[in-house]
Design an enzyme around this catalytic site. Structure first.
Site, PDB file in Angstrom:
ATOM      1  N   HIS A 144      43.114  34.489  38.299  1.00 56.87           N
ATOM      2  CA  HIS A 144      42.330  34.654  37.067  1.00 56.87           C
ATOM      3  C   HIS A 144      42.512  36.047  36.462  1.00 56.87           C
ATOM      4  O   HIS A 144      41.616  36.552  35.789  1.00 56.87           O
ATOM      5  CB  HIS A 144      40.836  34.427  37.324  1.00 56.87           C
ATOM      6  CG  HIS A 144      40.502  33.144  38.032  1.00 56.87           C
ATOM      7  ND1 HIS A 144      40.069  32.027  37.379  1.00 56.87           N
ATOM      8  CD2 HIS A 144      40.556  32.799  39.351  1.00 56.87           C
ATOM      9  CE1 HIS A 144      39.846  31.048  38.268  1.00 56.87           C
ATOM     10  NE2 HIS A 144      40.148  31.496  39.467  1.00 56.87           N
ATOM     11  N   SER A 153      58.020  51.840  16.872  1.00 58.41           N
ATOM     12  CA  SER A 153      57.360  51.385  15.656  1.00 58.41           C
ATOM     13  C   SER A 153      57.945  52.124  14.461  1.00 58.41           C
ATOM     14  O   SER A 153      58.416  53.253  14.590  1.00 58.41           O
ATOM     15  CB  SER A 153      55.872  51.689  15.775  1.00 58.41           C
ATOM     16  OG  SER A 153      55.255  51.748  14.511  1.00 58.41           O
ATOM     17  N   LYS A 163      55.351  55.077  19.949  1.00 59.88           N
ATOM     18  CA  LYS A 163      55.343  53.736  20.501  1.00 59.88           C
ATOM     19  C   LYS A 163      56.574  53.396  21.330  1.00 59.88           C
ATOM     20  O   LYS A 163      57.699  53.694  20.953  1.00 59.88           O
ATOM     21  CB  LYS A 163      55.239  52.735  19.359  1.00 59.88           C
ATOM     22  CG  LYS A 163      53.813  52.553  18.898  1.00 59.88           C
ATOM     23  CD  LYS A 163      52.999  51.865  19.986  1.00 59.88           C
ATOM     24  CE  LYS A 163      52.122  50.809  19.391  1.00 59.88           C
ATOM     25  NZ  LYS A 163      51.793  49.809  20.344  1.00 59.88           N
ATOM     26  N   GLU A 223      58.308  40.253  24.861  1.00 61.20           N
ATOM     27  CA  GLU A 223      57.521  39.446  23.925  1.00 61.20           C
ATOM     28  C   GLU A 223      58.359  38.325  23.317  1.00 61.20           C
ATOM     29  O   GLU A 223      57.883  37.201  23.145  1.00 61.20           O
ATOM     30  CB  GLU A 223      56.971  40.331  22.796  1.00 61.20           C
ATOM     31  CG  GLU A 223      55.898  41.304  23.248  1.00 61.20           C
ATOM     32  CD  GLU A 223      55.495  42.257  22.122  1.00 61.20           C
ATOM     33  OE1 GLU A 223      54.362  42.151  21.639  1.00 61.20           O
ATOM     34  OE2 GLU A 223      56.333  43.106  21.724  1.00 61.20           O
TER      35      GLU A 223
END
Lengths: 455, 455, 455, 455
Positions: free
Chosen positions: C155, C276, C282, C289
């Site tokens: 979990h 970014s 960043k 992803e």
């Protein structure tokens, strides 16, 4: 197949009956079937297709059956195949021969289309209530935690400091779109299919507008073939429901991640967690996980319905029956998920301290420093590059930008001067993001105010 | 990653760059990227974030790039990763250092959200045009073949005689709902994300309302985090497109079935058929089949997008990039399918004779006979049973109901009298279905008239 | 439609041709089309259906075309509709009239089924190689970081201490199942459809076994109608690919979560990250992803194919063509994703220190303490309850179990004695989990050893 | 949450419990839960983790509970959340304190993985039986109707004459692949997860091989984290089920089309049809339609599961629970659909006469004529063109090729001679298709023979 209908054909095989009967699913439609039958009856009487005395007898029986259903006393029989024939059979049992007149100028094809519309109309009302409630919870939380600052994320990496309220309001807006989508979807529901009969209308002198008025529909469907072939209203609903679930899943997944001890941004109340059968220390976000999971189920229902309808010739095909459990299941998922999510969020505890600690990681001030240089005259693309170099160097030294002296900063760019310190803390940065819709208190407050106007 | 950006990080691995670059797909967005950049530029200038001379230089370069794109001369480079950086790099090439100022107060996160909205807004206009055109074709066909009677179907079995026009108008209504759904879906598009920057807005004194006005958006998205996280407008479009395809697939499947020699109701023009590489006689409905098949592809795109978004934390994640080809592919499928379907239907030849022959099969008059008995006083359920028995007996004898003498009919029910003959031919039956939305000429004519008012 | 075929029908409308042509997609099948044509040719010659001189001429031309294709010189023409007719037309151009004989005893229906099988067989080989490579990377990482202990999760909450290697090997096993699934899926591919012709076989005295042998197929499909209707082998592949992507998505999502600064368990190499356009600090896990996102695309392809096939009558329908881009797209997604994922994982840096720090959170020793009590004679369900109480109390005091004195522990249960200290540190706990497949070094080492045997 | 477990946490909110409980769904797993518990118990005893007397007591109670379940007397309680805790609570009720020892060295995480595997293993056995039965029906039908000739179709247009048996056997092969796919899928099921406990194994000296042997599993899952995270075996099953349904849907859709009066190839038995509530003459193929529709539901279940699993971190997450109803629903759909489809097909009446009449439409002999010319020396592509011209001309004249005189034929090609008549009737054409797997009696007979060998 039932003794009511099967005059021409031999008895249905048991396995076939088991396969085609739908009573376990469509019995939830029973109250709506009665409601539609009563409207149909009143119209038949008004149009003198049945006599006043017949009307009275049938009406009395239907009302009694309605009560039997409400009180759970109605015996649904599988061998009567579906909700319509169950009720018609019971009607004949109660009212006698006259009961056999109710199905005049009606078919199960337009009847089921009506029942589904009445059912969905009612359920969507409740869903809108629950959705609005969830939105209220979000807005309230946004007000209660108004000055809490946390890292905002892109790519799940810290990006810039934001108000926690700003974040909550972002979710509010997604749900507000859902609200509007559901309202729009429900507009298509309020159109009367009854009177289309099997597919072609009828030669009885019926009055569909009268039925529409009785049932509160805003219009009569103007093409009988379309009336019985169309399930757009149901698919529109399942799509709208899938979108709500999508938005819930995004929120729930963040709740799951943020309530790990490593983020520790929030804590879910015990009442919405579960423990382990073997690990005594466990406090697991089971409810949030299940909302996330049930999203996939809504998607599956949507896809099933689309696939089901693909290429179906007009008009009614029995395939459509298989859409009914998809509708009913989605209603159930959505209502329960909205309800439990609202409660769960209401009880969430925000760990302000952890959020503030988190602001120290990830160079959240970098963009503001680049903007600072830009304001000083550096082209943005160059400013971006300068700050990138600072970060690269600092990362090795495990330091933050605010820990650099002005002299150190000047080594990267002569445009730095002492006022840079003003853009180096999260509070200041948040305050400065005053562009429309930005994360500054002034803008978020506006957003909240408007939202409250809507709710 | 490009030399424009990658100050902090080491060079992107070739395989990684190959994986993340999206230029082949998103280059269709280039004109919209320019359009958005110009609006952004004018705002920066109006807000005095850049100087008039800077504005002029950048504007000139952007307009030149716009022309390069239009004329297909623009060289998109994979190593520049996406459409935004390709254009920004070219801008710097052309305008020099000043070009590095354009990205002030902007992020690719709000930029891509804007580009997609501008793109979809434009494409939906064209799609609505094509959809309306298809509707016009259907209505025109309904007028041209107004008095053609054919069997109406339920379960693909003959049910009752209907007007072919009634059938065509049923499809019209489905597409009209699609039209309204698309219009509604496109309302969500006209909201400005630009100015949200990465996620939190900006400390530059920008004017988002000004940009919205320049671009013809009706409002500014009031929450910057929502502005960059939200793809609802795109999913709404893909859903609406899936519904159009669903309705096309139903129509196309009927066209496929009806143009078999055994139905023979219609004939597709040679120009929309294909033959076989081995069977010289073949005339196959390939176009109709492909429309049916591409429906599944639209479904797949919808599902991919929903699955993609499930559980994504706010705000921007690179996953969103994978939504772009889904949008663009769906636009292409939908436009081509609507266009070709409109042409195909326009050229369909109706075999009136075959349709009329078909009326003899399947006891299409049965319902009307039951209604006849009902009007004579038999309860509908009993009338249904009586006619079922007649059909059962006739089927063995391979006769139609109209072939029975009155005496024979009376053996089934004393309620039959000589006027029954009036309900025994398809023309009479169609004419009698005068209930609102029914298949009688009077009702279908009304339906057509209203439809023409909408178009 | 092309001049090669369209003897009977009028010229295809431009829009229809645009809609049905597939050359942009199926040109990747060109080398396989040639390969199949050569085998077919040799068989025609062997069976004396064409003459030796004819064979030679055609063979020469086909080989030349093969080279044109390899060298990118072949001009695919849209108006020639598909890969088969493009190559046949070129063949006739090169070899003259004799080229018109190659299509004897063949149809595009069996030809495309063959091409797809040859194509997939080849691509799956490469995919298996890439998959095995990924497995090797995982096993190597498991060996390199053998003694690293970290929190295991259920979990997403800390559960019990585990070896990082144990975790890596869990992913290995998922991919090993994928490997076996792909191998099984590819077994169905090695069956020859050619010779089925349009659907019914042929009256020419062909020798299908000979063709099968030439092409390395293990059997001849024994029913010609099945041969051209069946796409199971392709759907099996897309399903197997979806499962690989599913497993990749689980791994990638963990990589994304674990590389946030709050977990900080691992660090992705710069080369597989992106920055970014606005936030200079960043470092985003864009590759991970996108792998996660492309999983949804594979799902969409699977669903599209299933929906496409639903209810299709035998045998060939043009709908099947729409399956081809789904296959080809899935091959591309899978190959690229496996490749980039392997590289990404190879370069991941493990932050052992952060993992160890993390062991202090979440009472990871709780289960072991319950087991300790159970061994002392407490029923497990009671032991679970006792430890639950300890945790509840400690949580308020922000302490760990190991910080309690024996006296304090005894207040919860008299069964505690001094040896409890042995179960209170992660190293000891890991070591004790010696059940088969457990997280102890001894078991994980076994698992690694076996895995290396497989690779 | 239940009083058995919730020592640490506050009481679960009613709405949360309603949301997470799964007893209505997972109670079908109860017999398997008992079966697994008994095996676990015997192992605990063998390994001296519990005492012989304890074992006897627990065993007795479990056996009694097993009977309660079988007899439907077991009271499942929602507040006990799931099947495991329901049975454990009842065990403690019956056996007293000793019952609390059964959960030693076990977690619900490995327990549910076991239950699902035991359940699926059993159900797949039954499914394989039903599938084989369906295959037998097809083969039997193929034998019974061996010499029936009908039009074979591509694109639903008549293509070439085929044996009806050939067609039936094509479906047989699809189902035979399904059979093999299911067998393969079930291989992954026979692996023991029990002993993985929560995720990391246990420090109790358990013997997993012993449990595996007791339960008839062929191996022990060698990585405990994988054992509790993995649902591949279930998704593999749902995929395999979706493929069976896909193949059923193709067959059923043909049955629907072919039993329209315009095709009239077959007649479904009354017992598998339904009538209309309003149209007395109707005999609708409802069962076939529902099989087609339920295919979409299986697809939806597959997609839901895939979407559910996407990106889930290891190991157990509550999301997995939502997979259980997908499994159970798919089992039910598949069993019922196979069963009813077998019966339906068994009772189908073949209208040989209509099939033969149908052979006259669509120029089914065209390919054979082209082949004839090819054998005479015309290049196939030219022969194809010649026959295309003949067909084009005849179509206008509404004649068949066999109605042309030799003189007329010679006008199209001098290669025609009197022996052409031999290829102009369907019987002759079928007979000539002697290529391996072709539609000639000799080949179809071989196919049937082999099939019977497999069954």
């Amino acid at each position: 197949m039932t003794n009511i209908l099967k005059g021409r054909l031999k008895k249905t095989a048991t396995k076939a009956l088991d396969y085609i009967e739908s009573i376990e699913v469509d019995k939830v439609l029973a109250p709506y079937d009665i409601q539609g039958s009563i409207a149909h009856l009143l119209m038949l009487s008004k149009c003198k297709i049945i006599k006043p005395a017949e009307k009275r007898k049938i009406l009395k029986a239907l009302k009694e059956i309605e009560i039997e259903i409400k009180q759970g006393r109605f015996k649904f029989k599988k061998e009567l195949e579906d909700v319509h024939l169950n009720i018609e059979a019971r009607l004949i049992e109660k009212a006698g021969e006259v009961g056999k007149k109710l199905h005049t100028a009606r078919s199960r094809n337009d009847q089921i289309a009506l029942d589904l519309r009445l059912y969905l109309r009612e359920e969507i009302k409740e869903i809108l209530f629950l959705l609005k409630n969830l939105e209220k919870v979000l807005v309230k939380k946004a007000e209660q935690n108004f000055n809490v600052i946390m890292p905002g994320f892109t790519h799940l990496q810290p990006a810039q400091p934001i108000l926690y309220s700003h974040y909550l309001m972002a979710h509010f807006h997604a749900f507000q779109r859902d609200y509007e989508r559901l309202v729009k979807a429900s507009q298509g529901i309020n159109e009367l299919p009854l009177g289309a009969c099997a597919l072609a209308g009828t030669s009885f002198p019926i009055d569909r507008k009268f039925v529409a008025k009785l049932l509160g529909f805003k219009k009569v469907i103007p093409n009988s073939m379309d009336a019985v072939s169309n399930r757009d209203f149901a698919i529109d609903f399942i799509y709208a429901a899938s979108m709500v679930m999508l938005h819930l899943s995004r929120l729930m997944n963040e709740i799951i991640i943020w309530s790990t001890p490593f983020f520790g941004f929030i804590e879910i109340s015990d009442e919405f967690c579960a423990t382990s059968s073997i690990m005594p220390q466990k406090k697991n976000p089971d409810v949030a996980e299940l909302v996330r999971a049930k999203t996939s189920r809504a998607y599956g229902n949507l896809l099933s319905f689309l696939s089901l309808m693909k290429g179906l010739p007009l008009t009614y095909n029995r395939d459509l029956q298989e859409g009914n459990p998809l509708i009913i299941d989605t209603v159930s998922i959505l209502k329960k998920s909205l309800d439990v999510a609202g409660e769960l969020i209401k009880d969430i505890k925000v760990n302000k301290g952890n959020m503030e600690d988190a602001l120290k990681k990830g160079f959240l001030e970098a963009t503001e420093v680049a903007d600072y240089l830009t304001r000083k005259g550096v082209a943005f693309r160059n400013a971006h590059q300068i700050v990138a170099c600072i970060v690269r160097d600092l990362e090795k030294r495990e330091k933050g930008i605010s820990q650099l002296s002005l002299a150190e900063l000047k080594r990267y760019s002569p445009y730095f001067s002492s006022d840079v310190k003003k853009v180096l803390n999260p509070q200041a940065i948040v305050k400065k993001k005053k562009s429309e819709g930005g994360t500054s208190q002034i803008e978020v407050r506006k957003d909240i105010k408007k939202a409250k106007g809507l709710l």
